[in-house]
Scaffold this motif. Structure first.
Motif, PDB file in Angstrom:
ATOM      1  N   VAL A  57       0.819  -1.211   0.000  1.00  0.00           N
ATOM      2  CA  VAL A  57       0.000   0.000   0.000  1.00  0.00           C
ATOM      3  C   VAL A  57       0.858   1.267   0.000  1.00  0.00           C
ATOM      4  O   VAL A  57       0.541   2.239  -0.692  1.00  0.00           O
ATOM      5  N   ALA A  58       1.942   1.256   0.748  1.00  0.00           N
ATOM      6  CA  ALA A  58       2.788   2.452   0.838  1.00  0.00           C
ATOM      7  C   ALA A  58       3.401   2.814  -0.513  1.00  0.00           C
ATOM      8  O   ALA A  58       3.337   3.974  -0.941  1.00  0.00           O
ATOM      9  N   VAL A  59       3.978   1.837  -1.176  1.00  0.00           N
ATOM     10  CA  VAL A  59       4.603   2.098  -2.476  1.00  0.00           C
ATOM     11  C   VAL A  59       3.539   2.478  -3.503  1.00  0.00           C
ATOM     12  O   VAL A  59       3.739   3.388  -4.303  1.00  0.00           O
ATOM     13  N   LYS A  60       2.392   1.803  -3.467  1.00  0.00           N
ATOM     14  CA  LYS A  60       1.297   2.150  -4.379  1.00  0.00           C
ATOM     15  C   LYS A  60       0.927   3.621  -4.212  1.00  0.00           C
ATOM     16  O   LYS A  60       0.827   4.361  -5.180  1.00  0.00           O
ATOM     17  N   GLY A  61       0.755   4.052  -2.976  1.00  0.00           N
ATOM     18  CA  GLY A  61       0.396   5.443  -2.711  1.00  0.00           C
ATOM     19  C   GLY A  61       1.462   6.414  -3.157  1.00  0.00           C
ATOM     20  O   GLY A  61       1.156   7.475  -3.730  1.00  0.00           O
ATOM     21  N   GLU A  62       2.727   6.082  -2.916  1.00  0.00           N
ATOM     22  CA  GLU A  62       3.831   6.949  -3.344  1.00  0.00           C
ATOM     23  C   GLU A  62       3.876   7.078  -4.857  1.00  0.00           C
ATOM     24  O   GLU A  62       4.044   8.183  -5.388  1.00  0.00           O
ATOM     25  N   GLU A  63       3.721   5.971  -5.551  1.00  0.00           N
ATOM     26  CA  GLU A  63       3.816   5.991  -7.017  1.00  0.00           C
ATOM     27  C   GLU A  63       2.620   6.697  -7.655  1.00  0.00           C
ATOM     28  O   GLU A  63       2.780   7.440  -8.618  1.00  0.00           O
ATOM     29  N   ILE A  64       1.436   6.480  -7.113  1.00  0.00           N
ATOM     30  CA  ILE A  64       0.272   7.190  -7.650  1.00  0.00           C
ATOM     31  C   ILE A  64       0.401   8.678  -7.342  1.00  0.00           C
ATOM     32  O   ILE A  64       0.105   9.522  -8.192  1.00  0.00           O
ATOM     33  N   GLY A  65       0.878   9.004  -6.150  1.00  0.00           N
ATOM     34  CA  GLY A  65       1.104  10.412  -5.816  1.00  0.00           C
ATOM     35  C   GLY A  65       2.109  11.048  -6.753  1.00  0.00           C
ATOM     36  O   GLY A  65       1.934  12.193  -7.203  1.00  0.00           O
ATOM     37  N   ARG A  66       3.154  10.332  -7.071  1.00  0.00           N
ATOM     38  CA  ARG A  66       4.171  10.823  -8.006  1.00  0.00           C
ATOM     39  C   ARG A  66       3.554  11.024  -9.388  1.00  0.00           C
ATOM     40  O   ARG A  66       3.788  12.042 -10.044  1.00  0.00           O
ATOM     41  N   ALA A  67       2.747  10.066  -9.818  1.00  0.00           N
ATOM     42  CA  ALA A  67       2.087  10.174 -11.128  1.00  0.00           C
ATOM     43  C   ALA A  67       1.174  11.393 -11.179  1.00  0.00           C
ATOM     44  O   ALA A  67       1.170  12.136 -12.173  1.00  0.00           O
ATOM     45  N   VAL A  68       0.415  11.616 -10.121  1.00  0.00           N
ATOM     46  CA  VAL A  68      -0.485  12.776 -10.073  1.00  0.00           C
ATOM     47  C   VAL A  68       0.318  14.072 -10.137  1.00  0.00           C
ATOM     48  O   VAL A  68      -0.056  15.008 -10.851  1.00  0.00           O
ATOM     49  N   ARG A  69       1.436  14.132  -9.426  1.00  0.00           N
ATOM     50  CA  ARG A  69       2.277  15.338  -9.475  1.00  0.00           C
ATOM     51  C   ARG A  69       2.816  15.583 -10.890  1.00  0.00           C
ATOM     52  O   ARG A  69       2.864  16.717 -11.358  1.00  0.00           O
ATOM     53  N   ILE A  70       3.217  14.514 -11.559  1.00  0.00           N
ATOM     54  CA  ILE A  70       3.719  14.662 -12.923  1.00  0.00           C
ATOM     55  C   ILE A  70       2.620  15.211 -13.830  1.00  0.00           C
ATOM     56  O   ILE A  70       2.852  16.130 -14.622  1.00  0.00           O
ATOM     57  N   VAL A  71       1.418  14.667 -13.690  1.00  0.00           N
ATOM     58  CA  VAL A  71       0.311  15.138 -14.523  1.00  0.00           C
ATOM     59  C   VAL A  71      -0.018  16.589 -14.203  1.00  0.00           C
ATOM     60  O   VAL A  71      -0.107  17.435 -15.094  1.00  0.00           O
TER      61      VAL A  71
END
Length: 137
Positions: A57-71
């Motif tokens: 869950v932690a890595v999933k949240g970090e990666e989705i958060g990173r993706a949202v920031r990129i977008v």
């Protein structure tokens, strides 16, 4: 093909750094910077799916958060909807939708929402790559 106007701001440069390509940012053209954003976004989404599949869950949240920031901070913020016309407005709306779907994917642990975002982004990333290839030819 018409490319929406793009000029990176300080905030967007922070998004590029999130893509872990800071060494290539300094000399990169605006076109290449957008390519890097697409690469980083798709990479983050792949890692988020992997983390989701493994229950991390932690890595999933970090990666989705990173993706949202990129977008949000890179792709969407770089659009000039006044000068870029309908294409820039359509991309703006698409990026807003992708952000909503990624947030949903994170909250609901919904891999299908991530897959949907990948399917929406990949054709744009491919088209962006083709612009560079045609310009080089």
């Amino acid at each position: 093909m018409f490319a929406p106007a793009f000029s990176p701001t300080k905030r967007q440069l922070g998004a590029y750094q999130q893509v872990h390509v800071t060494t290539g940012v300094d000399g990169a053209s605006p076109h290449r910077l957008v390519q890097m954003l697409f690469e980083g976004l798709l990479d983050s989404l792949a890692r988020a799916r992997g983390a989701m599949a493994h229950g991390n869950v932690a890595v999933k949240g970090e990666e989705i958060g990173r993706a949202v920031r990129i977008v949000e901070e890179g792709l969407k913020a770089g659009l000039n909807v006044e000068e870029g016309g309908q294409l820039a407005r359509d991309l703006h709306d698409l990026y807003a939708y992708v952000t909503v779907r990624l947030t949903y994917a994170n909250l609901r642990n919904d891999e299908a929402a991530i897959v949907e975002c990948v399917k929406l982004i990949e054709p744009i990333a491919t088209a962006w790559d083709e612009i560079a290839q045609k310009a080089a030819a």
